[in-house]
Design a protein around this motif. Structure first.
Motif, PDB file in Angstrom:
ATOM      1  N   ILE A   1      -8.805  -5.335  -2.392  1.00 31.95           N
ATOM      2  CA  ILE A   1      -8.158  -4.040  -2.164  1.00 31.95           C
ATOM      3  C   ILE A   1      -7.594  -3.969  -0.753  1.00 31.95           C
ATOM      4  O   ILE A   1      -6.430  -3.578  -0.545  1.00 31.95           O
ATOM      5  CB  ILE A   1      -9.153  -2.882  -2.398  1.00 31.95           C
ATOM      6  N   LEU A   2      -8.399  -4.350   0.227  1.00 33.71           N
ATOM      7  CA  LEU A   2      -7.975  -4.238   1.619  1.00 33.71           C
ATOM      8  C   LEU A   2      -6.842  -5.206   1.942  1.00 33.71           C
ATOM      9  O   LEU A   2      -5.913  -4.850   2.682  1.00 33.71           O
ATOM     10  CB  LEU A   2      -9.166  -4.480   2.544  1.00 33.71           C
ATOM     11  N   GLU A   3      -6.894  -6.409   1.408  1.00 32.86           N
ATOM     12  CA  GLU A   3      -5.814  -7.362   1.661  1.00 32.86           C
ATOM     13  C   GLU A   3      -4.505  -6.896   1.017  1.00 32.86           C
ATOM     14  O   GLU A   3      -3.429  -7.030   1.612  1.00 32.86           O
ATOM     15  CB  GLU A   3      -6.209  -8.746   1.151  1.00 32.86           C
ATOM     16  N   SER A   4      -4.591  -6.326  -0.189  1.00 31.83           N
ATOM     17  CA  SER A   4      -3.391  -5.787  -0.840  1.00 31.83           C
ATOM     18  C   SER A   4      -2.842  -4.602  -0.057  1.00 31.83           C
ATOM     19  O   SER A   4      -1.632  -4.494   0.174  1.00 31.83           O
ATOM     20  CB  SER A   4      -3.716  -5.358  -2.274  1.00 31.83           C
ATOM     21  N   ALA A   5      -3.728  -3.711   0.352  1.00 30.23           N
ATOM     22  CA  ALA A   5      -3.300  -2.529   1.106  1.00 30.23           C
ATOM     23  C   ALA A   5      -2.664  -2.930   2.430  1.00 30.23           C
ATOM     24  O   ALA A   5      -1.618  -2.390   2.822  1.00 30.23           O
ATOM     25  CB  ALA A   5      -4.488  -1.607   1.355  1.00 30.23           C
ATOM     26  N   SER A   6      -3.277  -3.880   3.113  1.00 32.11           N
ATOM     27  CA  SER A   6      -2.727  -4.334   4.392  1.00 32.11           C
ATOM     28  C   SER A   6      -1.310  -4.869   4.215  1.00 32.11           C
ATOM     29  O   SER A   6      -0.403  -4.532   4.984  1.00 32.11           O
ATOM     30  CB  SER A   6      -3.631  -5.423   4.979  1.00 32.11           C
ATOM     31  N   ARG A   7      -1.113  -5.677   3.202  1.00 31.42           N
ATOM     32  CA  ARG A   7       0.208  -6.254   2.951  1.00 31.42           C
ATOM     33  C   ARG A   7       1.223  -5.162   2.596  1.00 31.42           C
ATOM     34  O   ARG A   7       2.345  -5.140   3.122  1.00 31.42           O
ATOM     35  CB  ARG A   7       0.112  -7.283   1.825  1.00 31.42           C
ATOM     36  N   LEU A   8       0.841  -4.229   1.735  1.00 35.05           N
ATOM     37  CA  LEU A   8       1.769  -3.180   1.311  1.00 35.05           C
ATOM     38  C   LEU A   8       2.080  -2.209   2.441  1.00 35.05           C
ATOM     39  O   LEU A   8       3.223  -1.756   2.594  1.00 35.05           O
ATOM     40  CB  LEU A   8       1.191  -2.428   0.114  1.00 35.05           C
ATOM     41  N   PHE A   9       1.070  -1.855   3.230  1.00 35.05           N
ATOM     42  CA  PHE A   9       1.305  -0.959   4.365  1.00 35.05           C
ATOM     43  C   PHE A   9       2.289  -1.594   5.341  1.00 35.05           C
ATOM     44  O   PHE A   9       3.151  -0.905   5.911  1.00 35.05           O
ATOM     45  CB  PHE A   9      -0.008  -0.646   5.086  1.00 35.05           C
ATOM     46  N   ARG A  10       2.152  -2.904   5.542  1.00 32.15           N
ATOM     47  CA  ARG A  10       3.071  -3.602   6.440  1.00 32.15           C
ATOM     48  C   ARG A  10       4.496  -3.603   5.880  1.00 32.15           C
ATOM     49  O   ARG A  10       5.466  -3.379   6.599  1.00 32.15           O
ATOM     50  CB  ARG A  10       2.626  -5.049   6.639  1.00 32.15           C
ATOM     51  N   GLU A  11       4.613  -3.880   4.590  1.00 32.57           N
ATOM     52  CA  GLU A  11       5.932  -4.042   3.983  1.00 32.57           C
ATOM     53  C   GLU A  11       6.657  -2.728   3.779  1.00 32.57           C
ATOM     54  O   GLU A  11       7.870  -2.636   4.006  1.00 32.57           O
ATOM     55  CB  GLU A  11       5.787  -4.752   2.633  1.00 32.57           C
ATOM     56  N   SER A  12       5.919  -1.692   3.331  1.00 36.31           N
ATOM     57  CA  SER A  12       6.574  -0.448   2.920  1.00 36.31           C
ATOM     58  C   SER A  12       6.234   0.757   3.784  1.00 36.31           C
ATOM     59  O   SER A  12       6.876   1.802   3.644  1.00 36.31           O
ATOM     60  CB  SER A  12       6.189  -0.132   1.463  1.00 36.31           C
ATOM     61  N   GLY A  13       5.252   0.622   4.642  1.00 34.66           N
ATOM     62  CA  GLY A  13       4.840   1.759   5.467  1.00 34.66           C
ATOM     63  C   GLY A  13       3.708   2.523   4.804  1.00 34.66           C
ATOM     64  O   GLY A  13       3.663   2.660   3.576  1.00 34.66           O
TER      65      GLY A  13
END
Length: 216
Positions: free
Chosen positions: A16-28
């Motif tokens: 969950i955290l790795e997915s969230a980190s990647r998405l937050f970086r990519e999309s804000g």
């Protein structure tokens, strides 16, 4: 079975955290939904909500994951510091800085900081403050260790110095994340300059060393 359940829970949390980190970086942070995180982590939104109630909780967990890793790395250094004050403190705090962008972008750090300031009474803010305190405590522990070796003045309070140094290096980090163009290289250069000034104040003078040697 208990150990297996705990491992499965840890694995799901990490996904969950790795997915969230990647998405937050990519999309804000603002654009990403819990449902987006769940899809990227290949699990149901309900499963994600079982672990985290809000996106803010997810963001704090990412911050906590980052801080836990630097604290673990710092334990070995504190146990056996090398290079005196300048060398040991540069390695410790430089490690904090170098790891700071592994999971979080500057924008994510700004969001986390803003939430902790805007809502100081929330669990998010209290936990954020606790993480800062643990970093402060580790710096204080390093100072105490160096004092025990005679590398720093023994008449100074390690806990107070830890707070002073943490507040200084934390403010440098705040300015770093506020400026998208600021580099880690520049941050490390500024850290070196600040630590050199601290070193001049904290090292025992020759007269102090002589007095301590003569004391019964």
């Amino acid at each position: 079975m208990t150990g297996l359940r705990a491992q499965n829970k840890a694995d799901r949390t990490r996904r969950i955290l790795e997915s969230a980190s990647r998405l937050f970086r990519e999309s804000g942070f603002d654009s990403v939904r819990i449902e987006d995180i769940a899809m990227d982590a290949q699990m149901s939104p309900g499963t994600v909500y079982n672990y985290f109630s809000t996106k803010g909780d997810v963001l704090l967990a990412i911050v906590a994951m980052e801080v836990e890793e630097v604290l673990v790395a710092g334990e070995t250094l504190v146990a056996d510091p090398q290079g005196g004050f300048d060398g040991a403190m540069t390695k410790l705090i430089g490690g904090y800085y170098d790891h700071s962008l592994k999971y979080l972008s500057k924008a994510m750090w700004r969001t986390a900081m803003a939430q902790s300031i805007a809502h100081p009474e929330t669990a998010f803010s209290r936990h954020y403050t606790e993480l800062d305190q643990r970093l402060t405590d580790q710096i204080s522990a390093l100072i105490s260790k160096l004092q025990s070796r005679g590398d720093l003045r023994a008449d100074l309070e390690a806990n107070v110095l830890g707070v002073i140094i943490f507040n200084d290096i934390n403010m440098m980090f705040v300015e770093f994340v506020k400026n998208e163009n600021a580099s880690l290289k520049t941050l490390r250069r500024d850290l070196k300059a600040h630590l050199q000034q601290f070193s001049m104040l904290l090292h025992p003078s020759p007269d102090t060393c002589a007095t301590e040697r003569e004391s019964p």
